[in-house]
Every structure is written in C-alpha cells, then in structure tokens.
Design a protein around this motif. Structure first.
Motif, mmCIF file in Angstrom:
data_model
loop_
_atom_site.group_PDB
_atom_site.id
_atom_site.type_symbol
_atom_site.label_atom_id
_atom_site.label_comp_id
_atom_site.label_asym_id
_atom_site.label_seq_id
_atom_site.Cartn_x
_atom_site.Cartn_y
_atom_site.Cartn_z
ATOM 1 N N LEU A 1 0.833 -1.211 0.000
ATOM 2 C CA LEU A 1 0.000 0.000 0.000
ATOM 3 C C LEU A 1 0.864 1.257 0.000
ATOM 4 C CD1 LEU A 1 -2.730 -1.127 2.564
ATOM 5 C CD2 LEU A 1 -2.972 -0.940 0.069
ATOM 6 N N ASP A 2 1.994 1.176 0.685
ATOM 7 C CA ASP A 2 2.899 2.333 0.713
ATOM 8 C C ASP A 2 3.440 2.614 -0.687
ATOM 9 O OD1 ASP A 2 3.968 4.376 2.281
ATOM 10 O OD2 ASP A 2 5.904 3.353 2.438
ATOM 11 N N GLY A 3 3.624 1.538 -1.455
ATOM 12 C CA GLY A 3 4.138 1.705 -2.816
ATOM 13 C C GLY A 3 3.072 2.149 -3.802
ATOM 14 N N VAL A 4 1.805 1.835 -3.509
ATOM 15 C CA VAL A 4 0.707 2.155 -4.430
ATOM 16 C C VAL A 4 0.448 3.660 -4.481
ATOM 17 C CG1 VAL A 4 -1.825 1.997 -4.637
ATOM 18 C CG2 VAL A 4 -0.470 -0.064 -4.328
ATOM 19 N N SER A 5 0.610 4.317 -3.344
ATOM 20 C CA SER A 5 0.313 5.752 -3.291
ATOM 21 C C SER A 5 1.501 6.522 -2.717
ATOM 22 C CB SER A 5 -0.923 5.966 -2.408
ATOM 23 O OG SER A 5 -0.924 7.274 -1.899
ATOM 24 N N PRO A 6 1.818 7.679 -3.318
ATOM 25 C CA PRO A 6 2.930 8.475 -2.789
ATOM 26 C C PRO A 6 2.558 9.266 -1.530
ATOM 27 C CG PRO A 6 1.953 9.563 -4.704
ATOM 28 C CD PRO A 6 1.195 8.278 -4.512
ATOM 29 N N ASN A 7 1.270 9.304 -1.189
ATOM 30 C CA ASN A 7 0.832 10.039 0.013
ATOM 31 C C ASN A 7 1.539 9.522 1.258
ATOM 32 O OD1 ASN A 7 -1.087 11.449 -1.356
ATOM 33 N ND2 ASN A 7 -2.787 10.095 -0.813
ATOM 34 N N LYS A 8 1.892 10.416 2.143
ATOM 35 C CA LYS A 8 2.431 10.057 3.463
ATOM 36 C C LYS A 8 3.268 8.778 3.471
ATOM 37 C CE LYS A 8 -1.354 11.695 6.422
ATOM 38 N NZ LYS A 8 -2.206 11.298 7.530
ATOM 39 N N PRO A 9 4.514 8.835 3.061
ATOM 40 C CA PRO A 9 5.340 7.625 3.077
ATOM 41 C C PRO A 9 5.359 6.984 4.471
ATOM 42 C CG PRO A 9 6.468 9.405 1.976
ATOM 43 C CD PRO A 9 5.236 10.011 2.585
ATOM 44 N N MET A 10 5.052 5.695 4.494
ATOM 45 C CA MET A 10 4.983 4.971 5.779
ATOM 46 C C MET A 10 6.345 4.406 6.177
ATOM 47 S SD MET A 10 1.874 4.636 7.091
ATOM 48 C CE MET A 10 1.284 6.259 6.696
ATOM 49 N N ILE A 11 7.216 4.215 5.160
ATOM 50 C CA ILE A 11 8.542 3.648 5.423
ATOM 51 C C ILE A 11 9.552 4.561 4.740
ATOM 52 C CG2 ILE A 11 9.886 1.489 5.396
ATOM 53 C CD1 ILE A 11 7.260 0.092 4.450
ATOM 54 N N PRO A 12 9.745 5.795 5.264
ATOM 55 C CA PRO A 12 10.620 6.753 4.581
ATOM 56 C C PRO A 12 12.057 6.237 4.507
ATOM 57 C CG PRO A 12 9.448 7.763 6.451
ATOM 58 C CD PRO A 12 9.194 6.305 6.517
#
Ligand SMILES: N[C@@H](CCC(=O)N[C@@H](CS)C(=O)NCC(=O)O)C(=O)O
Length: 199
Positions: free
Chosen positions: A72-83
């Motif tokens: 999911l983190d890769g699907v959307s650039p919004n709010k990176p969960m694993i910066p």
C-alpha cells in the motif's frame, strides 16, 4: 481492492490504518469475515485462512499485514509509511510492534483453546517474558512526542499496545509505563485509529 478483515484482529487493523493514512480507504471494499470459520472467500484469497488478505486492483492476492502495508505504501505516494531517510529506525519499530502483537495474540488464542493454565507452560511463560521485555524497551525508546507524520513502526506499536489493553488488560502496561501511555494516547486519538477501534 478488497481487504478481508474482522474487527478484533490487530494485524487487519494495521493494514486498515495504513489504507486510511495513505488516503486509499475509498479504493477498498472491506470484506468482513470470520477467519476461524473457514470462510470460503477468505480461503480463496489466502489459503492460510488468515486475515488480513488484500486483493489488489489487478487481482493479485496478498497476505501478511506488513507485506500488505509495504504494498500500500508503494501504491500511493501520500504520506510515506517507510521513509528511506529513516528506514532502519522504522523497520526496527515495526519489528518490535509485530513481535508484541504476536506474543499478545498467541497468548489470547492459546488461552481460548487450552484454558488460562496454558500460561504456566514453558511457552506461555516465554511469551509473558517477551511481552514484558518489549514493553520495557518501548518505554525507553518512545520518548519523543507524537509527530504529525506517522510511520509503519509507530502504527505497529500503537496497534499492539492497544490490542494488549483490549485483550490482556491484566498486563496493566499503562500503569507500569505512564510515559508509554501518553505516547499511545496521542496515537490512538488520531482519525485512522479512532475509525478502526477494536470492538
Ligand atoms: N503474521 C500474520 C498474522 C495473521 C493472523 O494470525 N491473523 C489471525 C487473526 S488476528 C487469523 O486470521 N487467524 C486465523 C487462523 O490462524 O486460522 C500477519 O501479520 O498478517
């Protein structure tokens, strides 16, 4: 996308919180199910019969909460969960959160199937010691006040702590670790946690 879940799974909650934080809630149909009842649709999505399971837009099925979160983190650039700037720190926290979740969840399931006395077994005692050690470490590490950009590690830990309070209140971690309680309170006050509260 479709997400198989129930209202009490810490793993499914983690996946759902990431969905909400990433702004993907509208892109997903929630498929409520009972993983313990061999739900046919769930078994098709995940032969292990466990939640969460995610069916992506292209029909790929994903299992394992952390892998779903990475997807999911890769699907959307919004709010990176694993910066990438703090990759090690975030994965370190995510691991602690998942280990706490595993120890707490296994305790709950073992008690349900074998009775409370299972906690006196060697494995039961190991789980209890693991919970205590992780809590102590988290209390030492999570001193910073809650930042606006939440990451996967923080989500995993806050979900695990909330699950502990929900299912194993006798652990009384809030009383033992008031600083951790303040940190946790900041996390669970956010919209994504409020919308996914255990019930
Ligand atoms: N490591 C998995 C754990 C998933 C898991 O154990 N889910 C539980 C619900 S909290 C489940 O579906 N259990 C049903 C079973 O084990 O048959 C993850 O992170 O997604």
């Amino acid at each position: 996308m479709e997400l198989y879940l129930n209202a009490t799974s810490p793993y499914a909650r983690l996946a759902r919180i990431v969905l909400i934080e990433k702004g993907l809630a509208e892109a997903v149909t929630l498929k409520w199910c009972d993983p313990w009842a061999d739900d046919a649709a769930l078994l098709k999505a995940n032969p292990a019969g466990r939640i969460p399971a995610l069916i992506t837009e292209d029909g790929t099925t994903l299992s394992e909460s952390m892998l779903i979160a990475v997807y999911l983190d890769g699907v959307s650039p919004n709010k990176p969960m694993i910066p990438s700037t703090c990759l090690g720190d975030v994965l370190h926290l995510a691991g602690l959160g998942q280990n706490l979740m595993d120890a707490a969840f296994t305790t709950v399931i073992a008690r349900k199937h074998y009775g409370n006395e299972i906690e006196e077994s060697e494995l039961g005692l190991r789980r209890q010691r693991a919970i205590q050690r992780i809590l102590k470490q988290l209390d030492g590490e999570l001193k910073k006040t809650f930042a606006s950009s939440v990451n996967l590690g923080e989500i995993a830990i806050a979900v695990a702590l909330d699950y502990l309070a929900f299912r194993l209140p006798e652990v009384r971690w809030k009383e033992a670790y008031p600083q951790l309680q303040v940190w946790h309170a900041g996390m669970v006050a956010t919209k994504s946690f409020q919308q996914t509260a255990f019930c």
